[in-house]
Design an enzyme around this catalytic site. Structure first.
Site, PDB file in Angstrom:
ATOM      1  N   CYS A 193      -2.457  -2.166 -10.302  1.00 45.31           N
ATOM      2  CA  CYS A 193      -2.715  -0.762  -9.929  1.00 45.31           C
ATOM      3  C   CYS A 193      -3.302  -0.007 -11.134  1.00 45.31           C
ATOM      4  O   CYS A 193      -2.727  -0.033 -12.221  1.00 45.31           O
ATOM      5  CB  CYS A 193      -1.414  -0.094  -9.479  1.00 45.31           C
ATOM      6  SG  CYS A 193      -1.675   1.641  -9.077  1.00 45.31           S
ATOM      7  N   ARG A 197      -6.361  -2.778   3.708  1.00 46.07           N
ATOM      8  CA  ARG A 197      -6.842  -1.653   4.517  1.00 46.07           C
ATOM      9  C   ARG A 197      -7.092  -1.998   5.973  1.00 46.07           C
ATOM     10  O   ARG A 197      -6.784  -1.203   6.863  1.00 46.07           O
ATOM     11  CB  ARG A 197      -8.104  -1.062   3.862  1.00 46.07           C
ATOM     12  CG  ARG A 197      -7.766  -0.289   2.602  1.00 46.07           C
ATOM     13  CD  ARG A 197      -8.972  -0.053   1.744  1.00 46.07           C
ATOM     14  NE  ARG A 197      -9.445  -1.284   1.122  1.00 46.07           N
ATOM     15  CZ  ARG A 197     -10.429  -1.348   0.244  1.00 46.07           C
ATOM     16  NH1 ARG A 197     -11.066  -0.242  -0.107  1.00 46.07           N
ATOM     17  NH2 ARG A 197     -10.785  -2.491  -0.310  1.00 46.07           N
ATOM     18  N   ASN A 219      -7.270 -11.623  -2.300  1.00 43.28           N
ATOM     19  CA  ASN A 219      -7.200 -10.281  -1.714  1.00 43.28           C
ATOM     20  C   ASN A 219      -8.476  -9.514  -2.054  1.00 43.28           C
ATOM     21  O   ASN A 219      -9.061  -9.705  -3.107  1.00 43.28           O
ATOM     22  CB  ASN A 219      -5.956  -9.558  -2.277  1.00 43.28           C
ATOM     23  CG  ASN A 219      -5.946  -8.075  -1.961  1.00 43.28           C
ATOM     24  OD1 ASN A 219      -5.938  -7.240  -2.865  1.00 43.28           O
ATOM     25  ND2 ASN A 219      -5.951  -7.726  -0.700  1.00 43.28           N
ATOM     26  N   MET A 223       0.855  -1.200   0.000  1.00 41.28           N
ATOM     27  CA  MET A 223       0.000   0.000   0.000  1.00 41.28           C
ATOM     28  C   MET A 223       0.887   1.244   0.000  1.00 41.28           C
ATOM     29  O   MET A 223       1.625   1.497   0.960  1.00 41.28           O
ATOM     30  CB  MET A 223      -0.920   0.006   1.221  1.00 41.28           C
ATOM     31  CG  MET A 223      -2.046  -1.014   1.126  1.00 41.28           C
ATOM     32  SD  MET A 223      -3.125  -1.003   2.567  1.00 41.28           S
ATOM     33  CE  MET A 223      -2.156  -1.901   3.760  1.00 41.28           C
ATOM     34  N   LEU A 224       0.778   1.987  -1.105  1.00 40.72           N
ATOM     35  CA  LEU A 224       1.570   3.206  -1.273  1.00 40.72           C
ATOM     36  C   LEU A 224       1.304   4.171  -0.128  1.00 40.72           C
ATOM     37  O   LEU A 224       0.142   4.369   0.254  1.00 40.72           O
ATOM     38  CB  LEU A 224       1.163   3.850  -2.607  1.00 40.72           C
ATOM     39  CG  LEU A 224       2.252   4.608  -3.358  1.00 40.72           C
ATOM     40  CD1 LEU A 224       3.457   3.732  -3.635  1.00 40.72           C
ATOM     41  CD2 LEU A 224       1.681   5.149  -4.667  1.00 40.72           C
ATOM     42  N   GLN A 241       7.628  -4.988  -3.797  1.00 39.44           N
ATOM     43  CA  GLN A 241       6.846  -4.932  -5.031  1.00 39.44           C
ATOM     44  C   GLN A 241       7.439  -3.918  -5.995  1.00 39.44           C
ATOM     45  O   GLN A 241       7.707  -2.774  -5.621  1.00 39.44           O
ATOM     46  CB  GLN A 241       5.394  -4.549  -4.757  1.00 39.44           C
ATOM     47  CG  GLN A 241       4.569  -4.631  -6.043  1.00 39.44           C
ATOM     48  CD  GLN A 241       3.155  -4.126  -5.884  1.00 39.44           C
ATOM     49  OE1 GLN A 241       2.935  -2.955  -5.588  1.00 39.44           O
ATOM     50  NE2 GLN A 241       2.188  -4.997  -6.106  1.00 39.44           N
TER      51      GLN A 241
HETATM   52  C1  LIG Z   1      -3.592   3.476   0.301  1.00 40.40           C
HETATM   53  C2  LIG Z   1      -3.461   2.283  -0.605  1.00 40.40           C
HETATM   54  C3  LIG Z   1      -2.344   2.149  -1.405  1.00 40.40           C
HETATM   55  C4  LIG Z   1      -2.203   1.022  -2.236  1.00 40.40           C
HETATM   56  N1  LIG Z   1      -1.040   0.857  -2.950  1.00 40.40           N
HETATM   57  C5  LIG Z   1      -0.844  -0.306  -3.646  1.00 40.40           C
HETATM   58  C6  LIG Z   1       0.421  -0.592  -4.241  1.00 40.40           C
HETATM   59  O1  LIG Z   1       1.393   0.167  -4.128  1.00 40.40           O
HETATM   60  N2  LIG Z   1       0.532  -1.757  -4.942  1.00 40.40           N
HETATM   61  C7  LIG Z   1      -0.521  -2.646  -5.072  1.00 40.40           C
HETATM   62  O2  LIG Z   1      -0.368  -3.699  -5.695  1.00 40.40           O
HETATM   63  N3  LIG Z   1      -1.703  -2.402  -4.503  1.00 40.40           N
HETATM   64  C8  LIG Z   1      -1.876  -1.277  -3.766  1.00 40.40           C
HETATM   65  N4  LIG Z   1      -3.062  -1.066  -3.110  1.00 40.40           N
HETATM   66  C9  LIG Z   1      -4.115  -2.105  -3.197  1.00 40.40           C
HETATM   67  C10 LIG Z   1      -3.964  -3.105  -2.050  1.00 40.40           C
HETATM   68  O3  LIG Z   1      -2.747  -3.809  -2.144  1.00 40.40           O
HETATM   69  C11 LIG Z   1      -5.124  -4.122  -2.053  1.00 40.40           C
HETATM   70  O4  LIG Z   1      -5.079  -4.833  -3.256  1.00 40.40           O
HETATM   71  C12 LIG Z   1      -6.492  -3.441  -1.929  1.00 40.40           C
HETATM   72  O5  LIG Z   1      -6.484  -2.453  -0.903  1.00 40.40           O
HETATM   73  C13 LIG Z   1      -7.589  -4.481  -1.616  1.00 40.40           C
HETATM   74  O6  LIG Z   1      -7.337  -5.139  -0.394  1.00 40.40           O
HETATM   75  P1  LIG Z   1      -8.136  -4.742   0.959  1.00 40.40           P
HETATM   76  O7  LIG Z   1      -9.612  -4.782   0.634  1.00 40.40           O
HETATM   77  O8  LIG Z   1      -7.750  -5.783   1.959  1.00 40.40           O
HETATM   78  O9  LIG Z   1      -7.706  -3.366   1.335  1.00 40.40           O
HETATM   79  C14 LIG Z   1      -3.222   0.037  -2.277  1.00 40.40           C
HETATM   80  C15 LIG Z   1      -4.353   0.178  -1.465  1.00 40.40           C
HETATM   81  C16 LIG Z   1      -4.468   1.281  -0.622  1.00 40.40           C
HETATM   82  C17 LIG Z   1      -5.678   1.384   0.288  1.00 40.40           C
END
Ligand SMILES: Cc1cc2nc3c(=O)[nH]c(=O)nc-3n(C[C@H](O)[C@H](O)[C@H](O)COP(=O)(O)O)c2cc1C
Length: 350
Positions: free
Chosen positions: A105, A239, A216, A22-23, A75
């Protein structure tokens, strides 16, 4: 280093529960903090753009970390096989246990660079990237993708994508179980609007049982994690882990069968001999790290932002959070960040 050796032997075991890339969230400090809660969970980094890594003067900015964070995965984002191969070598040399390619992404910035989710439309580029990366390193290369993009959202499209990359030798996939719309939705909306299709991921595992498949999207409790693990190899949580890190408190015992006593002793928690008995014990175990990082020049704001959700739902949590966010920009002197965290946690009744 104890964790590092442990991890290399047990990477597939650690995949049972992973924390999503998560960025702006899963930086080295967040990973260190979460590691104090679980010594088994697999921790993903934020996405690092391969060309950015290759051209920056101080790669430590992206790759630096404490050995305690391992097992961890870095990643990469990119679509140039040569860059990705070179970047993967740096990732391996830095001590990460795996390197992951972002194919999920949907942000405009990432699309402009022709990588992320739009790569799902061009499986041959993904194959070239995967092969170049895997040829360059001895650690595993994994793929994180969606179940589709735009109008390409059929089962046939999805399995053809996975099958093609599987044929190139990839064994580990993390699937965000919703498609992405590349136009018209923000990244945030793309994590909420397209419906989840867990059935795609389960069917994939049933049809390709040799693959290591993590699911996921939308998973919030250890009960849900356990349920998914009945059929799948792993569950990735994003999240919820960031907004409510205490959700990991029982993970070692319930998900990994790693039973350890609870303790208030920071040294035992840091050494992995015990798991934190309370949220406050967890914070106390994080403080020596805060002390060290601030002494090395890291701003307090960066170290405390990961702590906001720790007391979510408890009396005083709002005051705790406000104090951290309002006061951390001013905490510049030696010991001030530690003092602030202690003062903030005193606001909460645990
Ligand atoms: C703030 C934020 C930043 C994210 N940055 C990335 C990232 O850099 N690379 C990536 O593959 N997914 C990124 N994601 C997606 C998450 O890895 C994940 O796939 C997505 O939040 C769904 O999972 P969750 O419902 O458990 O949050 C990001 C999600 C959030 C909320």
């Amino acid at each position: 280093m104890i964790f590092s050796t442990f991890a290399r032997m047990n990477l597939d075991h650690c995949r049972r529960l992973s924390i999503a890339p998560m960025l702006d969230c899963t930086d080295r400090h967040e990973r260190y903090f979460l590691r104090l809660l679980s010594r088994n969970v697999l921790l993903y980094s934020e996405m690092v753009v391969a060309s950015g890594l290759l051209h920056c003067e101080n790669t430590d900015m992206f790759l630096g970390h404490e050995p305690l964070e391992q097992p961890a995965v870095l990643q990469l984002g990119g679509s140039n096989p040569i860059d990705l191969a070179r970047a993967s070598k740096l990732v391996e040399a830095a001590g990460f246990q795996e390197v992951n390619l972002n194919c999920g992404c949907p942000s405009d910035r990432v699309q402009n660079g022709n990588f992320g989710a739009c790569l799902m439309k061009d499986k041959n580029i993904v194959v070239d990237c995967f092969k170049a990366m895997q040829d360059a390193v001895s650690i595993p290369v994994s793929i994180k993708c969606r179940i589709g993009v735009d109008e390409f959202d059929s089962w046939e499209f999805f399995t053809d994508f996975i099958q093609t990359i599987r044929n190139a030798g990839c064994k580990v996939f993390i699937i965000h179980a919703r498609k992405a719309w590349l136009q018209g939705l923000s990244p945030k909306e793309n994590r909420e609007v397209p419906p989840l299709h867990y059935d795609f991921v389960h069917r994939l595992k049933a049809e390709m049982p040799d693959l290591n498949i993590s699911i996921n999207g939308g998973i919030k409790t250890l009960d849900q994690v356990q349920e998914q693990l009945q059929d799948l190899d792993g569950v990735m949580v994003g999240r919820e882990a960031y907004e409510n890190p205490w959700f990991l408190h029982d993970a070692d015992e319930r998900i990994f069968g790693d039973i350890r006593p609870e303790s208030d002793n920071p040294a035992d928690i840091i050494a992995g001999k015990a798991r934190p008995a309370t949220r406050k014990a967890l914070l106390e175990a994080y403080l020596p790290y805060v002390e060290k990082q601030t002494a090395d020049g890291c701003p307090a704001t960066i170290l405390v932002k990961h702590l906001y959700g720790l007391f979510a739902g408890l009396p005083g949590a709002r005051r705790y959070r406000q104090m951290l966010s309002n006061e951390s920009p001013k905490a510049r002197g030696r010991g001030e960040a530690v003092a602030l965290i202690r003062q903030a946690m005193d606001q909460v009744k645990e």
